[in-house]
Design an enzyme around this catalytic site. Structure first.
Site, PDB file in Angstrom:
ATOM      1  N   THR C  18       0.828  -1.212   0.000  1.00 25.16           N
ATOM      2  CA  THR C  18       0.000   0.000   0.000  1.00 25.16           C
ATOM      3  C   THR C  18       0.860   1.259   0.000  1.00 25.16           C
ATOM      4  OG1 THR C  18      -1.806  -1.115   1.124  1.00 25.16           O
ATOM      5  CG2 THR C  18      -1.711   1.274   1.354  1.00 25.16           C
ATOM      6  N   SER C  60       1.086  -7.417  -0.806  1.00 25.45           N
ATOM      7  CA  SER C  60       1.764  -8.490  -0.079  1.00 25.45           C
ATOM      8  C   SER C  60       0.957  -9.785  -0.099  1.00 25.45           C
ATOM      9  CB  SER C  60       2.104  -8.057   1.351  1.00 25.45           C
ATOM     10  OG  SER C  60       0.969  -7.972   2.161  1.00 25.45           O
ATOM     11  N   THR C  89       1.158  -4.655   4.212  1.00 25.19           N
ATOM     12  CA  THR C  89       0.913  -4.989   5.617  1.00 25.19           C
ATOM     13  C   THR C  89       0.274  -6.367   5.811  1.00 25.19           C
ATOM     14  OG1 THR C  89      -1.216  -3.828   5.550  1.00 25.19           O
ATOM     15  CG2 THR C  89       0.704  -2.576   6.286  1.00 25.19           C
ATOM     16  N   ASP C  90      -0.455  -6.844   4.806  1.00 27.63           N
ATOM     17  CA  ASP C  90      -1.252  -8.052   5.052  1.00 27.63           C
ATOM     18  C   ASP C  90      -0.407  -9.273   5.416  1.00 27.63           C
ATOM     19  OD1 ASP C  90      -3.941  -7.157   4.847  1.00 27.63           O
ATOM     20  OD2 ASP C  90      -3.711  -6.970   2.688  1.00 27.63           O
TER      21      ASP C  90
END
Lengths: 168, 168, 168, 168
Positions: C18, C60, C89-90
Site C-alpha cells: 500500500t 503483499s 501490511t497483510d
C-alpha cells in the site's frame, strides 16, 4: 447587473468516479467513497445554497442504462437549475450526450478528476472550482468541464493515452 | 457554438499574496515565492496557451500606487483579452476598483487564497479553477472571483472577521 | 559515544505494498509504483548513504515463496547491515517470520503503510521515519515497526478489523 | 525480550517552532498553533499512552531563559521517562545543551521541522516518527533527532545555509 452574480442555488449530483476514490485498508482496495465535491466547495467558503444528491458510487465504466436513467431522474426532480454532475471520466462523454436535450432550462456541467481528491497531487479541487463557475455562468445546456476547458455535450471525447479531453 | 468554447489565450498576471506564500527556512519566515497559479493550471491539464507575468511578489497590504500602475500597465501591454490576476485578499477590492473602466475590451478576474497553495488544506486550486472559468466565460469587465462567487469591481469588500468576500 | 550515532549505511529493500500504491489513470487502477521510502528519506534531509533495491512491486497478498526467497537473497547480497524493508501490511508478519534467524548480523526492520504515501492523509512518512530510527538503533534481528511500535518477528500479527498490528 | 518493545508511556512536551506554524488569515500572519506531534502520532495509529504538555508556542529564537526553565520543570514534573520535545530548529542545540545532565533517568529527544506540518511538502511526520522511535529505543540522555540522524546534546549545531544539522 449585480443580480447576475448572485449565485443561484446549486445541486451537486454525485455518481462516483476517480474523484471520489478512497483506499479502504480493511478491504485492501480502492473504491468510491463519499462525494468529494461538497467538502471542496465548503473549503473554498462557497456557502451559498448547495444541495447534494448521491445517485451512485461507481466507476463510470460500470454505469448502466438504469444508472443513467437515475441520473436523469435526479436532475429532473431537483428544483435547482444549476447542476454540477460529478462523474468518472471514462464514460463522461457518454452520459453528457445522453442528457443533452433532456433537461431543458437547466445548466448541467459534468466534471471529475484524473487523480482522486484525496491524493496529494490531484486535479480535483481545480476541476470542481472550474465546473462550479461554469455551472453558474453558462446558459442552459449540458457541458463537460475538464482540463480547464468547457466542452459541449456530444462534441467531446476522452483521449485516454494523453489523459486529456478533446473536441470530437 | 463550439468556437465559443475554444479557450482564448490566457495571461496570468501575478502580484503575490497569501496564494504564493512559501516558508523559507533559511530566513525562518514566510514570504511570497514563485506564482502558484501556473503550476495549478498545468496540474489540471489546462494546456491551452497560458502566459505569465509576475509584476511583484507582495502582501497586498504593501501594494503601492506605483504597484497598481505597474499592474495596469502589464495588463494593457499584453495581447491577451483574458487576464487572471492573482492578488492578496486584503486589498483585492481596492485594486479591482482601480482597474475598473481602465481596461476596455478585456476580461480581468482577480483571485487569491485565504491559505497558501502549498498548505495541505488550501482554497488555492479551487479558486484558480473557478477564476479560470470565469475569465473564459465572463464578458469584458473587472471582477473578483472568491468563495465560489463572482463579484463586480466596485461592489465587493472583504469581511476579515468572517474570512469571506461579500457584496458592498 | 558519538560514533554510536554516526549512521551506518542504510539499504532500502522495497517490495511494493500500500505504501507504494499509485493511481494510473491510463489503467483506471491503483497499483504499486516506484518505491516511496527513498523520496521520504530525502525530504527529511536524511542524506547519509542510502541504497535502494526494488525486489518486486506487489500487494503483499500476492507475494510467493519465490518472492520471499528473492527478498532474502537481496538482503544477504547487500553489504549494509542496516536494512529497511518496505512491504505490504497483510503478510508483513509472514515475511518477518520467514526472515528471522536467516540474516545473522543484520538489523532488518519491516514497515509499510495503511494509506499510500501519495494520499493526502497517510501514515507513510511517519512510519518510514520511525522505521529508519529503529533500523539504526536496534541490535541485529528482524523486526516490524508499525503503529509507532517495534514488534519482534514471530510475535506479531495484523488485526485487520482494527487496522493495527498487535503482539501475537 | 518482548517486554523491551512494549512502549513505555510517552510525554510530548511542545514548545512551538516551525513544526507547529499555522497561517491565520484573520492576522495575515503565520504563528505557532496547536502542537502537531499528537495528531501525527494518532494518524500513525500510535495509541499507546501519550500525554501532551504545551509549555509555550514560540519561534525558538524567541525562547528566553525563563522558557527553558519552564521546559525543564515540565520534564521533571512528568512521571514518564520517555520525553519527545518538539522545538524550533534555530536554538534546538541550545536547549538540548541546557537540558543535558539535568534530567537523569529520562530519555529526552528534541525534534522539529524545517517546513510546517501543515504544508503539503514537510519533513514533520517523518521527523516525529523518527524521534518517537529514538525516544523509545535510546538509553537515558538528551538527544536531537533531525535529518534521519541522532545527535547527542552538546555535540550538534544547525547549519542554516545547508538547512541541516551536523555534529559540532
Amino acid at each position: 447587473m449585480v443580480a447576475m452574480f448572485t449565485p443561484e442555488p446549486l445541486c451537486v449530483v454525485a455518481t462516483g468516479g476517480t474523484l471520489d476514490k478512497v483506499y479502504f485498508d480493511t478491504l485492501s482496495a480502492f473504491s468510491c467513497g463519499e462525494p468529494q465535491a461538497p467538502p471542496l466547495l465548503a473549503a473554498a467558503g462557497a456557502d451559498h445554497p448547495v444541495s447534494v444528491v448521491a445517485v451512485c458510487k461507481k466507476d463510470s465504466l460500470e454505469l448502466t442504462d438504469a444508472d443513467r436513467d437515475a441520473i436523469l431522474a435526479a436532475i429532473r426532480a431537483r428544483p435547482e437549475r444549476r447542476i454540477l454532475l460529478t462523474h468518472g471520466t471514462d464514460t463522461m462523454p457518454v452520459t453528457a450526450a445522453f442528457l443533452k436535450d433532456k433537461v431543458p432550462g437547466k445548466t448541467v456541467v459534468l466534471t471529475g478528476a484524473m487523480q482522486p481528491a484525496l491524493m496529494r497531487a490531484t486535479d480535483a479541487p481545480f476541476n470542481i472550482g472550474f465546473a462550479a463557475a461554469a455551472t453558474q455562468l453558462l446558459p442552459g445546456g449540458v457541458y463537460i468541464a475538464m482540463n480547464g476547458r468547457v466542452f459541449e455535450a456530444g462534441q467531446v471525447r476522452k483521449n485516454r493515452e494523453a489523459g486529456k479531453f478533446e473536441t470530437a
